[in-house]
Motif scaffolding. Structure first.
Motif, PDB file in Angstrom:
ATOM      1  N   GLY A 158       0.832  -1.155   0.119  1.00  0.00           N
ATOM      2  CA  GLY A 158      -0.024   0.098   0.019  1.00  0.00           C
ATOM      3  C   GLY A 158       0.866   1.327   0.036  1.00  0.00           C
ATOM      4  O   GLY A 158       2.081   1.071   0.083  1.00  0.00           O
ATOM      5  N   PRO A 159       0.461   2.383  -0.272  1.00  0.00           N
ATOM      6  CA  PRO A 159       1.252   3.724  -0.403  1.00  0.00           C
ATOM      7  C   PRO A 159       1.991   4.004   0.941  1.00  0.00           C
ATOM      8  O   PRO A 159       3.112   4.308   0.794  1.00  0.00           O
ATOM      9  N   THR A 160       1.122   3.737   2.010  1.00  0.00           N
ATOM     10  CA  THR A 160       2.037   4.135   3.246  1.00  0.00           C
ATOM     11  C   THR A 160       3.202   3.019   3.554  1.00  0.00           C
ATOM     12  O   THR A 160       4.102   3.379   4.038  1.00  0.00           O
ATOM     13  N   LEU A 165       8.690   1.450   4.136  1.00  0.00           N
ATOM     14  CA  LEU A 165       9.753   0.674   3.469  1.00  0.00           C
ATOM     15  C   LEU A 165      10.930   1.549   2.775  1.00  0.00           C
ATOM     16  O   LEU A 165      12.180   1.093   3.119  1.00  0.00           O
ATOM     17  N   ASN A 166      10.621   2.544   2.097  1.00  0.00           N
ATOM     18  CA  ASN A 166      11.717   3.355   1.357  1.00  0.00           C
ATOM     19  C   ASN A 166      12.407   4.003   2.530  1.00  0.00           C
ATOM     20  O   ASN A 166      13.707   3.929   2.477  1.00  0.00           O
ATOM     21  N   TYR A 167      11.781   4.578   3.602  1.00  0.00           N
ATOM     22  CA  TYR A 167      12.617   5.243   4.518  1.00  0.00           C
ATOM     23  C   TYR A 167      13.496   4.327   5.228  1.00  0.00           C
ATOM     24  O   TYR A 167      14.750   4.486   5.423  1.00  0.00           O
ATOM     25  N   LEU A 168      12.789   2.991   5.860  1.00  0.00           N
ATOM     26  CA  LEU A 168      13.687   2.112   6.318  1.00  0.00           C
ATOM     27  C   LEU A 168      14.851   1.631   5.629  1.00  0.00           C
ATOM     28  O   LEU A 168      15.844   1.392   6.214  1.00  0.00           O
ATOM     29  N   MET A 169      14.657   1.382   4.503  1.00  0.00           N
ATOM     30  CA  MET A 169      15.586   0.855   3.515  1.00  0.00           C
ATOM     31  C   MET A 169      16.904   1.828   3.338  1.00  0.00           C
ATOM     32  O   MET A 169      18.111   1.486   3.022  1.00  0.00           O
ATOM     33  N   HIS A 170      16.482   2.963   3.230  1.00  0.00           N
ATOM     34  CA  HIS A 170      17.607   4.135   3.134  1.00  0.00           C
ATOM     35  C   HIS A 170      18.270   4.494   4.407  1.00  0.00           C
ATOM     36  O   HIS A 170      19.224   5.146   4.367  1.00  0.00           O
ATOM     37  N   HIS A 171      17.719   3.887   5.580  1.00  0.00           N
ATOM     38  CA  HIS A 171      18.399   4.143   6.715  1.00  0.00           C
ATOM     39  C   HIS A 171      18.411   2.934   7.598  1.00  0.00           C
ATOM     40  O   HIS A 171      17.747   2.696   8.844  1.00  0.00           O
ATOM     41  N   PRO A 172      19.214   1.819   7.272  1.00  0.00           N
ATOM     42  CA  PRO A 172      19.123   0.653   7.590  1.00  0.00           C
ATOM     43  C   PRO A 172      20.242   0.444   8.998  1.00  0.00           C
ATOM     44  O   PRO A 172      20.805   1.345   9.060  1.00  0.00           O
ATOM     45  N   VAL A 199       0.687  -0.298  13.335  1.00  0.00           N
ATOM     46  CA  VAL A 199      -0.311  -0.954  12.570  1.00  0.00           C
ATOM     47  C   VAL A 199       0.111  -0.992  11.271  1.00  0.00           C
ATOM     48  O   VAL A 199       0.058  -2.144  10.398  1.00  0.00           O
ATOM     49  N   HIS A 200       1.202  -0.170  10.509  1.00  0.00           N
ATOM     50  CA  HIS A 200       1.487   0.039   9.293  1.00  0.00           C
ATOM     51  C   HIS A 200       2.648  -0.965   9.477  1.00  0.00           C
ATOM     52  O   HIS A 200       3.042  -1.463   8.288  1.00  0.00           O
ATOM     53  N   VAL A 201       3.603  -0.992  10.393  1.00  0.00           N
ATOM     54  CA  VAL A 201       4.682  -2.028  10.331  1.00  0.00           C
ATOM     55  C   VAL A 201       4.043  -3.466  10.424  1.00  0.00           C
ATOM     56  O   VAL A 201       4.899  -4.303   9.542  1.00  0.00           O
ATOM     57  N   LYS A 202       3.047  -3.840  10.854  1.00  0.00           N
ATOM     58  CA  LYS A 202       2.304  -5.112  10.930  1.00  0.00           C
ATOM     59  C   LYS A 202       1.915  -5.404   9.478  1.00  0.00           C
ATOM     60  O   LYS A 202       2.361  -6.627   8.946  1.00  0.00           O
ATOM     61  N   ARG A 203       1.306  -4.476   8.963  1.00  0.00           N
ATOM     62  CA  ARG A 203       0.908  -4.684   7.367  1.00  0.00           C
ATOM     63  C   ARG A 203       2.030  -4.744   6.566  1.00  0.00           C
ATOM     64  O   ARG A 203       1.992  -5.499   5.454  1.00  0.00           O
ATOM     65  N   LEU A 204       3.203  -3.936   6.962  1.00  0.00           N
ATOM     66  CA  LEU A 204       4.402  -4.045   6.210  1.00  0.00           C
ATOM     67  C   LEU A 204       4.956  -5.311   6.054  1.00  0.00           C
ATOM     68  O   LEU A 204       5.432  -6.041   4.880  1.00  0.00           O
ATOM     69  N   ARG A 205       4.975  -5.697   7.301  1.00  0.00           N
ATOM     70  CA  ARG A 205       5.889  -7.303   7.574  1.00  0.00           C
ATOM     71  C   ARG A 205       4.941  -8.191   6.977  1.00  0.00           C
ATOM     72  O   ARG A 205       5.625  -9.431   6.236  1.00  0.00           O
ATOM     73  N   GLU A 206       3.540  -8.427   6.951  1.00  0.00           N
ATOM     74  CA  GLU A 206       2.891  -9.294   6.223  1.00  0.00           C
ATOM     75  C   GLU A 206       2.965  -9.324   4.871  1.00  0.00           C
ATOM     76  O   GLU A 206       2.953 -10.168   3.917  1.00  0.00           O
ATOM     77  N   GLY A 209       6.157 -10.983   3.659  1.00  0.00           N
ATOM     78  CA  GLY A 209       6.342 -12.273   3.847  1.00  0.00           C
ATOM     79  C   GLY A 209       7.569 -12.580   4.688  1.00  0.00           C
ATOM     80  O   GLY A 209       7.971 -12.124   5.603  1.00  0.00           O
ATOM     81  N   PRO A 210       8.526 -13.620   4.041  1.00  0.00           N
ATOM     82  CA  PRO A 210       9.744 -13.840   4.331  1.00  0.00           C
ATOM     83  C   PRO A 210      10.686 -12.680   4.991  1.00  0.00           C
ATOM     84  O   PRO A 210      11.394 -12.781   5.711  1.00  0.00           O
ATOM     85  N   ALA A 211      10.500 -11.707   4.066  1.00  0.00           N
ATOM     86  CA  ALA A 211      11.416 -10.573   4.120  1.00  0.00           C
ATOM     87  C   ALA A 211      11.109  -9.831   5.186  1.00  0.00           C
ATOM     88  O   ALA A 211      11.612  -8.894   5.757  1.00  0.00           O
ATOM     89  N   GLY A 212       9.689  -9.954   5.838  1.00  0.00           N
ATOM     90  CA  GLY A 212       9.223  -9.020   6.967  1.00  0.00           C
ATOM     91  C   GLY A 212       9.958  -9.283   8.204  1.00  0.00           C
ATOM     92  O   GLY A 212      10.065  -8.448   9.061  1.00  0.00           O
ATOM     93  N   LEU A 213      10.835 -10.405   8.160  1.00  0.00           N
ATOM     94  CA  LEU A 213      11.793 -10.257   9.399  1.00  0.00           C
ATOM     95  C   LEU A 213      12.783  -9.297   9.426  1.00  0.00           C
ATOM     96  O   LEU A 213      13.561  -9.206  10.457  1.00  0.00           O
ATOM     97  N   MET A 214      13.105  -8.639   8.309  1.00  0.00           N
ATOM     98  CA  MET A 214      14.144  -7.607   7.960  1.00  0.00           C
ATOM     99  C   MET A 214      13.585  -6.500   8.898  1.00  0.00           C
ATOM    100  O   MET A 214      14.542  -5.639   9.163  1.00  0.00           O
ATOM    101  N   VAL A 215      12.375  -6.383   9.166  1.00  0.00           N
ATOM    102  CA  VAL A 215      12.007  -5.225  10.107  1.00  0.00           C
ATOM    103  C   VAL A 215      11.724  -5.558  11.547  1.00  0.00           C
ATOM    104  O   VAL A 215      10.718  -6.470  11.651  1.00  0.00           O
ATOM    105  N   GLU A 216      12.671  -5.147  12.310  1.00  0.00           N
ATOM    106  CA  GLU A 216      12.901  -5.751  13.603  1.00  0.00           C
ATOM    107  C   GLU A 216      12.295  -4.864  14.527  1.00  0.00           C
ATOM    108  O   GLU A 216      12.617  -3.736  14.566  1.00  0.00           O
ATOM    109  N   THR A 217      11.811  -5.411  15.710  1.00  0.00           N
ATOM    110  CA  THR A 217      11.261  -4.608  16.786  1.00  0.00           C
ATOM    111  C   THR A 217      12.325  -4.555  17.926  1.00  0.00           C
ATOM    112  O   THR A 217      12.987  -5.503  18.124  1.00  0.00           O
TER     113      THR A 217
END
Length: 236
Positions: A158-160, A165-172, A199-206, A209-217
């Motif tokens: 989704g747009p959000t 993801l764009n922001y997170l990937m540019h600031h890993p 809520v949006h982090v949860k939707r991003l992880r979903e 899929g498998p790459a959702g693990l790259m978004v760490e809490t």
């Protein structure tokens, strides 16, 4: 003499529309009323407003559909949209924000709250998103083409979620608090709750899929995008 900010109100109930327009005028705004999507489109085609107050429940096209349409159009993309809604449940709020609304006002609302929220979105400056392509591990993202890929396969976002993801990937490998993410992804949203980020982090992880693990809490701190999902899996 400074011109008053023009606010387009899209509301099908005349009694509510009259009350809101009177309060907008007293609050220093120039209100323009449209009773449905077609009338609103004619007003937008004639003069671009400084902000749009958009009722969720409208005859014909819903406010949600109109928000998506105006966000997708080049001319209206930058106009702040505030959803007027009797729907106070979180999924509905998130749906409104995800459709491109900048804020939401739940009915019944006070005049002061409405005016404060309009002033807040007019003050807000949308954050600049990095438009360069980026790859972290086997996940790649191209903001200009609006495409994300995991191991060569397209990822539907989704747009959000895409902006997040764009922001997170540019600031890993950095820890970002929820308030920092709100500022950097959503902009200076005074009224948006930090829970919206979760809520949006949860939707991003979903969506990833498998790459959702790259978004760490990072407990008690926020979120981190990591190139080492194995480490993320241990800490998740």
């Amino acid at each position: 003499m400074k011109q008053s900010p023009r606010v387009l109100l899209v509301e099908d109930e005349p009694a509510i529309a009259e009350l809101v327009t009177v309060n907008l005028r007293h609050g220093g705004f120039e209100p323009v009323w449209a009773a449905d999507g077609d009338e609103a489109q004619r007003e937008l085609d004639a003069v671009l407003p400084d902000a749009i107050l958009l009722d969720w429940m409208l005859p014909g096209q819903s406010g949600l559909a109109l928000a998506r349409k105006w966000r997708a159009a080049e001319r209206t993309r930058g106009v702040p949209i505030l959803m007027l809604t009797a729907r106070g449940d979180e999924p509905d709020k998130v749906a409104g924000l995800d459709a491109g609304a900048d804020d939401y006002i739940t009915k019944p609302f006070s005049t002061q709250e409405m005016l404060a929220r309009i002033r807040a979105v007019l003050r807000r400056r949308a954050p600049e998103q990095d438009s360069s392509a980026v790859q972290v591990g086997e996940l790649s993202l191209d903001p200009q083409a609006h495409r994300a890929r995991w191991r060569g396969e397209p990822v539907k976002l989704g747009p959000t979620e895409f902006k997040l993801l764009n922001y997170l990937m540019h600031h890993p490998e950095r820890v970002h608090s929820r308030s920092q993410l709100l500022d950097k992804v959503w902009g200076d949203h005074v009224f948006i709750e930090e829970r919206t980020v979760d809520v949006h982090v949860k939707r991003l992880r979903e969506a990833l899929g498998p790459a959702g693990l790259m978004v760490e809490t990072v407990r008690g701190a926020g979120y981190r995008f990591t190139a080492q999902p194995e480490a993320a899996a241990r800490n998740h």
